[in-house]
Write an enzyme that holds these catalytic residues in place. Structure first.
Site, PDB file in Angstrom:
ATOM      1  N   SER A 725      48.869 -66.705  30.096  1.00  0.00           N
ATOM      2  CA  SER A 725      48.468 -65.463  29.412  1.00  0.00           C
ATOM      3  C   SER A 725      47.054 -65.048  29.700  1.00  0.00           C
ATOM      4  CB  SER A 725      48.984 -65.459  28.179  1.00  0.00           C
ATOM      5  OG  SER A 725      47.963 -66.272  27.372  1.00  0.00           O
ATOM      6  N   LYS A 768      48.693 -63.001  18.373  1.00  0.00           N
ATOM      7  CA  LYS A 768      47.432 -62.883  19.132  1.00  0.00           C
ATOM      8  C   LYS A 768      46.900 -61.525  18.731  1.00  0.00           C
ATOM      9  CE  LYS A 768      49.270 -65.106  23.519  1.00  0.00           C
ATOM     10  NZ  LYS A 768      49.446 -65.065  24.706  1.00  0.00           N
TER      11      LYS A 768
END
Length: 848
Positions: A725, A768
């Protein structure tokens, strides 16, 4: 005898005839009787050959290829068939079998192969040892010594002696056939000697065991006789305590409603207990077993409280947030409530019909009630997955309270033995049931809420894999007949509501995971943590510290300070410990009579807890070249991370530290530092390739595309990092460093990249984004395929952040990179303010 012969065949089942040995056999099969009649009309010779398989009418495939030419010495007819006495004459090799009304065989007689040197001392010693061991075996078996002496004197030829001994050996059919097929006299003697010695050893061991058993039986019979006399005396004196205890156990067992097989097993063990002595070890084992049977809740169940309003109130009182979990529990209750209404009428009709019939229909009424209970019992097996401290275990207790069921928790962390789940067999000393049965005994009902805590921490060892034992427990189609090794009778687990908890779903075996419905627990936001602290944590810690009546209160700013500066977690465990630390210091000051401000402020928190223990990342203060803000997720929660990139020409680079990881790529070198894993390294290489192949489109100067060294560093070098990511952040930092364009300080990004510049979806988006929000980020770039995940975010987070969904790196660069003229940041923030300007004008990008 050396020429071929055609003889009728007598197939032998489980027997082998040897040359020089007379063997009585019974014949009853029609084709064998015809073979005997044919031989009786001729020279009385037949081929006696053993069958490979026990079939009624064997053919060539079912018969061995080596047999014995035998003479029919005697025939006697009786009611059970024909009795024959066969005298073995010589070995014979079958050339072919000829089928017909009588099975015939074309055979070639075989002669023994004598020893190369009959006078060889080794051969003579072998023959002598075989004779002596054969005599010893005969004595061990109780054969008269006169017979053994006569046998040794009469059979002096080694080959014939080996055949004679082989005929009397109690060995497998295959071993006997192997001896028959061995034509070498020396080899046959050696093999016979091995079998004889083995039989002697077995016979001695058997005699020893028999002697021990006889001694033990004699002692036990004497003990049983004395105990019977003692019981009779105690009964006369009115002191029959053993009988009273056994009678009470018998009554408890009689009241249990067991299945037919279970009742048979219990009655058998009870009868064994009555025959055993009171002080014998066997009696103690049996009694413990029957006590376990009597104490299990075979038919005891608690009534479910299906009131949805009550369940909602309980869940809301016990936990703040966790809406998805609460919804799933309420859905379960709603389904059970509707099913109960549908089943009630049918079941009550069956019960009423049975009760209005004769008295023998009472079991039918009970069966109808049982079917109704089982039909209502089937439910989901839930798996709560999430980071530590988010309430997975505690909400299991709340579910039990809302349902009105008993609650049982079993910790599976570190369990490595299958017997912990399924129990030990009663043959082992100290055997006991597994944790499932123990939990049911603890609950006292057959339908508790059963929490399997830390199911992802199960281990495996040579003693078995406990995860495999749980496959039956957690399968609704099988657990109605769960059999614990100790009980050895099935117990119905279908009414148990199983809930498992885990931190890492990847550690759960796929077959086990397939049996459970996954409910994910995400981390709490700072606002949710503050609310949980005010509702639950602060009152609980004040109570434990003895300050509940002292008027102590925490300000909102004090709680926010503890959350942000003294804890770093997705849950609230550390938060409660820090609050407990504050209350304990307050209690100490009050106990010594100090003047204490009962309102806890941020300054008081700093005074009592010391300097801040956590230093979370904050959004960059300036727009910088080569520094992009990424996002990551760990079990402790989400946060931001900075990806730093620098580019220099190779002719200015005179050497490289040996500790750096340098990868040659054509005329470009890539250095990666910061303890990056393989996946992150691959993402960096993909980003560099994309930048080099799209340099003109990205406005990268030509001198930055020649012989250069690109260095990518992710701070916090002591912490290993990996995952795809960070690809978008790496690409953005690298292009920024190569083009000289600054990266916006208020933008954080996440996503996997490809060589074609596509942005692929990632996981852990909620955590996140929460971390980015805590760090002061205002604008988040995320993969377009993750757009649906925005619905999982709290409303206040969605309202305070701008989200842009992108599908390519070009869309990312248009938003995250400032024009070269704005690299100093003097007016970049106005040019790219959230929600206006380039963000809205980007083709294909979706802004929320």
């Amino acid at each position: 005898m050396s020429e071929r012969q055609t003889l009728p065949v007598i197939p032998l089942r489980g027997a082998v005839v040897f040359p020089g040995v007379s063997v009585p056999i019974t014949v009853g099969r029609a084709f064998t009787l015809k073979a005997i009649e044919e031989a009786s009309r001729g020279d009385q010779l037949v081929l006696a050959v053993a069958q490979r398989q026990n079939v009624d009418k064997p053919g060539a495939a079912e018969l061995f290829d080596t047999g014995v030419i035998a003479r029919i010495a005697h025939i006697q007819r009786g009611q059970n068939g024909v009795q024959l006495l066969l005298e073995g004459q010589t070995r014979a090799k079958v050339i072919e079998y000829r089928a017909g009304e009588v099975l015939h065989a074309v055979v070639l007689p075989l002669s023994d192969v004598p020893a190369l040197q009959p006078d060889d001392p080794n051969f003579l010693a072998l023959f002598k040892e075989t004779r002596e061991r054969a005599v010893e075996l005969g004595k061990e078996r109780g054969v008269p010594e006169e017979f053994l002496t006569r046998l040794v004197e009469q059979v002096s030829e080694p080959g014939a002696f080996a055949d004679t001994v082989a005929a009397y050996l109690e060995i497998e059919l295959g071993d006997k056939q192997e001896l028959l097929e061995t034509t070498s006299v020396e080899d046959r003697l050696r093999r016979v000697l091995v079998h004889v010695q083995r039989q002697i050893t077995q016979q001695k061991a058997q005699d020893k065991i028999k002697e021990q058993v006889q001694e033990e039986l004699g002692e036990r019979q004497r003990e049983m006789f004395l105990r019977q006399q003692m019981r009779a005396i105690q009964k006369e004196l009115g002191d029959d305590q053993e009988g009273e205890g056994l009678g009470e156990l018998r009554e408890r067992l009689a009241k249990l409603e067991l299945s037919k097989d279970a009742r048979t097993e219990v009655d058998r063990e009870l009868a064994r207990l009555e025959r055993s002595g009171r002080e014998s070890s066997e009696a103690q084992v049996i009694r413990n077993y029957l006590e376990w049977i009597a104490e299990l809740p075979w038919n005891t169940r608690s009534d479910d409280n299906l009131d949805l309003k009550h369940a909602t109130a309980v869940l809301e009182d016990d936990h703040h947030g966790l809406e998805e979990v609460k919804d799933r529990v309420l859905e379960f209750l709603a389904v059970r409530q509707l099913r109960a209404k549908q089943l009630a009428q049918t079941a009550d009709t069956q019960v009423a019909g049975a009760q209005h019939s004769d008295a023998t229909s009472a079991p039918q009424a009970q069966d109808a009630k049982e079917r109704k209970a089982r039909a209502m019992a089937k439910g989901p097996i839930l798996l709560f997955v999430g980071p530590p401290g988010v309430g997975k275990t505690s909400i299991g207790k709340s579910i039990a309270r809302s349902l009105g069921r008993e609650y049982v928790r079993v910790a599976l962390g570190g369990v490595r033995d299958e017997a912990d789940i399924r129990g030990h067999r009663r043959t082992y000393v100290g055997a006991m049931p597994g944790r499932i049965v123990q939990g049911l005994k603890q609950a006292g009902t057959r339908n508790p809420v059963f929490l399997l805590d830390e199911i992802d921490k199960l281990g495996a060892s040579y003693q078995g894999n406990p995860a495999s034992a749980l496959l039956e427990v957690l399968d609704p189609a099988q657990n109605d007949t769960f059999t614990d090794h100790y009980l050895n009778i099935p117990f119905d687990l279908s009414e148990v509501l199983f809930i498992a908890t885990a931190n890492f779903i990847e550690n759960i075996p796929a077959p086990l995971l397939d049996r459970m419905e996954v409910v994910e627990f995400a981390g709490y936001t700072e606002r949710e943590k503050a609310e949980i602290a005010k509702r639950y944590l602060v009152p609980r810690q004040l109570e434990e510290a003895g300050l509940a009546t002292e008027g102590v209160r925490f300000t909102d700013d004090a709680l926010t300070s503890i959350i942000s500066r003294y804890t770093r977690e997705s849950g609230v465990r550390q938060l409660e410990r820090r609050i407990g630390g504050v209350t304990r210091k307050l209690a100490r000051k009050l106990a010594v009579g100090d003047d204490v401000d009962r309102t806890v402020s941020p300054d008081a928190v700093r005074e009592m807890l010391g300097r801040p223990k956590v230093h979370p990342e904050r959004a960059n203060e300036n727009n910088e070249v080569g520094v992009a803000t990424g996002m990551y997720y760990t079990p402790a929660g989400g946060d931001i991370m900075f990806v730093e990139a620098s580019v220099r020409r190779l002719q200015d680079f005179r050497g490289a530290d040996a500790s750096l990881q340098v990868t040659g790529w054509g005329n470009v070198s890539l250095i990666l530092t910061g303890q990056l894993g393989d996946v992150m390294k691959e993402s960096a290489r993909a980003a560099l390739t994309y930048a080099a192949t799209h340099g003109e489109q990205l406005h990268i100067p030509h001198d930055r595309l020649g012989s250069i060294e690109a260095h990518i560093h992710v701070p916090a070098g002591a912490i290993p990092k990996d995952g795809p990511s960070a690809g978008v952040a790496m690409a953005t930092a690298l292009v920024s460093a190569m083009s000289g364009r600054a990266v916006r300080k208020d933008v954080a990004m996440t996503g996997e990249v490809t060589l074609r510049g596509h942005v692929l979806p990632i996981g852990g988006l909620k955590e996140k984004v929460l971390g980015a929000h805590r760090a002061g980020i205002k604008h988040v770039l995320l993969p377009r395929d993750n757009e649906a995940d925005l619905d999982d975010l709290p409303a206040e987070i969605r309202a305070s952040l701008q989200f842009t969904c992108v599908g390519t790196l070009d869309e990312v660069f248009d938003i995250a990179l400032l024009p070269a003229a704005d690299a100093d940041g003097s007016h970049a923030s106005q040019a790219r303010a959230p929600g206006v300007g380039a963000a809205d004008a980007t083709p294909g990008a979706t802004t929320h």
